[in-house]
Design a protein around this motif. Structure first.
Motif, short mmCIF file in Angstrom:
data_model
loop_
_atom_site.label_atom_id
_atom_site.label_comp_id
_atom_site.label_asym_id
_atom_site.label_seq_id
_atom_site.Cartn_x
_atom_site.Cartn_y
_atom_site.Cartn_z
N ARG A 19 5.36 6.76 27.67
CA ARG A 19 6.19 6.57 26.47
C ARG A 19 7.59 6.15 26.89
N LEU A 20 8.13 5.18 26.21
CA LEU A 20 9.44 4.65 26.56
C LEU A 20 10.55 5.59 26.12
N ARG A 21 11.63 5.55 26.85
CA ARG A 21 12.81 6.36 26.56
C ARG A 21 13.66 5.64 25.51
N PRO A 22 13.99 6.29 24.39
CA PRO A 22 14.82 5.64 23.38
C PRO A 22 16.23 5.37 23.90
N ALA A 23 16.83 4.32 23.40
CA ALA A 23 18.24 4.08 23.67
C ALA A 23 19.06 4.94 22.73
N GLY A 24 20.28 5.23 23.10
CA GLY A 24 21.13 6.02 22.21
C GLY A 24 22.02 6.97 22.97
N ASP A 25 22.85 7.68 22.22
CA ASP A 25 23.85 8.55 22.83
C ASP A 25 23.25 9.69 23.64
N ASP A 26 22.05 10.15 23.24
CA ASP A 26 21.45 11.29 23.92
C ASP A 26 20.64 10.89 25.14
N ALA A 27 20.41 9.59 25.34
CA ALA A 27 19.61 9.13 26.46
C ALA A 27 20.48 8.93 27.69
N PRO A 28 19.91 9.08 28.89
CA PRO A 28 20.68 8.77 30.09
C PRO A 28 21.12 7.31 30.08
N ALA A 29 22.23 7.03 30.72
CA ALA A 29 22.72 5.65 30.76
C ALA A 29 21.69 4.75 31.42
#
Length: 507
Positions: A259-269
């Motif tokens: 499963r892909l990691r969502p983009a956003g403020d809570d995701a690692p850079a």
């Protein structure tokens, strides 16, 4: 019990699924390879009577043949063109389908015909011209034995299997390519799995990067009901690795997969937004149209290094590439060496955009050269990743003011799935025209095999020509090593490469 309904791609029929279907059945499932009307010998029809809707009806019939009261789960698998009738059928029978598997194919959208997914860009353009002239009633001839690569990598397909694929191939009715896919939106609720074939140029890492770019259109790929698998083979896994494909399909049906990691403020850079590994001066940017200039204080004019980002990068990506820490870091590193550093945006949003991106770069270069702080007679261009193909024009016709080319982990020949056979964007085939132009190449030791092969071809061609190629190796470096790998392994290579470029500019 699960029923796998398998739909083949262009020119091919149910026969390509024979081994995969047998393995699915042996594992306790059921498998039905759909014979498509007008392509499969089991369902002959005149081409003028066959369109995408015909094939959607073929898949719907296969779904309806499964007893509603049996409790069996239906998994639709679409390969290549086959994903179009699969989605059309799943949209109309969404309550019957438990999962759709995209097998090494794109993501068709409502209202878009399958013609848009034809990988060979030149062929796609010719077909589109024919359609506008009213030529949509005939057929597209099946590929000859040596032409399948134009439709996808044949890596892993043995000679016997390739011969059988060719012998059993059938012409594709043009109506199946020209008729738009019509979706109500019901299919959006059906869980999906993407199976990517790495040797055809697709990978989970590449899809994750699309999400990381921040394009809103890619956010759907991070939903919990979406999973991914990757196979180390070419575009026809049912022929090259049927056992591995069957295993992946069984796991996909069970809801497994990456499963892909969502983009956003809570995701690692994401990698492209991590800090540049070198200490560079905090010079302000001077924005001029698509170009950002970083110019050190002092008298000028001074030589300039122009940094060209890779791609494709979605049009909706934010921040824009010229603002990425790596590109800004390189530009400020050049400024620290007394050069003007410049980053620019170009419109390489899709594989078909190289012509447009090349024009954007040419315009950006002239904008930099026109700046009074820049010595217009001493310019270097530095390319990254998929932007490497954009080196071609500068290799074939290097102007007198171009003192050096550089590239970091570049793609130096079109990848198989890009459909660019015969394209002018082929640095490995153009280097013999570069004369004695210096080229500095930062090579990642742990590059993906598909990209590494293009770099090897470029280096081999350079050895036979007059171009002055300097290799700067990062033995343990990956694609995008500036922010992916430990700084102590990348810093010496970055300093070395920049010193070489500056030397060519200041001689």
């Amino acid at each position: 019990m699960r029923v796998f309904i398998l739909v083949a791609g262009a020119f091919t029929g149910a026969h390509v699924w024979q081994e995969t279907a047998a393995r699915l059945t042996a594992a306790g499932g059921a498998a039905h390879a759909v014979p498509l009307t007008g392509i499969d010998p089991a369902r002959p029809a005149a081409p003028e009577h066959v369109g995408l809707e015909t094939h959607i009806d073929d898949v719907i019939a296969a779904i309806d043949s499964v007893d509603v009261t049996s409790g069996r789960e239906i998994v639709l698998v679409g390969h290549d063109y086959g994903i179009h009738p699969v989605l059309g059928a799943a949209d109309r029978r969404a309550e019957r389908v438990t999962r759709v598997v995209y097998l090494d194919c794109g993501m068709p959208q409502n209202g878009v015909p399958a013609l848009a997914a034809v990988p060979d860009q030149a062929l796609r353009a010719r077909l589109a011209e024919g359609a506008e002239a009213g030529g949509s009633q005939g057929v597209l001839a099946a590929p000859a034995r040596d032409a399948w690569e134009r439709w996808g990598s044949t890596a892993g397909v043995g000679e016997a299997a390739l011969g059988r694929l060719t012998a059993l191939a059938a012409p594709q009715p043009l109506g199946t390519l020209f008729q738009p896919l019509r979706l109500t939106g019901a299919v959006a609720a059906v869980p999906v799995t993407g199976v990517l074939c790495a040797e055809n140029g697709a990978s989970i890492g590449m899809v994750q990067r699309l999400v990381d770019f921040g394009d809103p259109a890619s956010a759907v790929l991070t939903e919990p009901q979406v999973t991914f698998f990757e196979l180390p083979t070419g575009h026809w896994p049912m022929l090259s690795c049927p056992a591995a494909l069957a295993d992946v399909l069984l796991r996909a049906a069970a809801g497994e997969g990456h499963r892909l990691r969502p983009a956003g403020d809570d995701a690692p850079a994401p990698a492209h937004l991590r800090p540049f590994p070198l200490d560079v001066p905090e010079l302000p940017r001077d924005r001029r149209g698509r170009v950002d200039l970083y110019v050190p204080d002092g008298e000028g004019p001074r030589p300039a290094v122009i940094f060209v980002h890779g791609g494709p990068v979605p049009a909706g990506a934010r921040p824009r590439p010229r603002e990425w820490p790596t590109l800004v870091g390189y530009a400020r590193l050049a400024a620290a060496a007394g050069m003007a550093g410049a980053t620019l945006d170009h419109r390489l949003h899709d594989i078909a955009d190289y012509e447009r991106a090349a024009a954007d770069i040419a315009a950006g270069v002239e904008l930099v050269r026109a700046d009074t702080r820049v010595d217009a007679g001493r310019i270097a261009l530095w390319f990254f990743s998929g932007g490497g193909l954009l080196m071609t024009d500068w290799l074939t016709r290097p102007p007198a003011w171009l003192r050096c080319l550089a590239a970091s982990y570049p793609v130096l020949a079109p990848l198989p799935a890009w459909g660019m056979s015969g394209s002018r964007f082929h640095p490995a085939g153009a280097i013999d025209q570069a004369g004695t132009l210096p080229v500095v190449l930062l090579r990642a030791g742990r590059e993906t095999p598909e990209i590494a092969a293009t770099v090897d071809a470029f280096v081999t061609a350079a050895e036979d020509g007059a171009v002055r190629l300097e290799l700067v190796d990062v033995p343990n470096g990956h694609h995008g090593f500036e922010t992916l790998d430990p700084p102590e392994e990348t810093r010496p290579a970055l300093h070395h490469a920049m010193r070489s470029v500056v030397t060519h500019l200041t001689r």
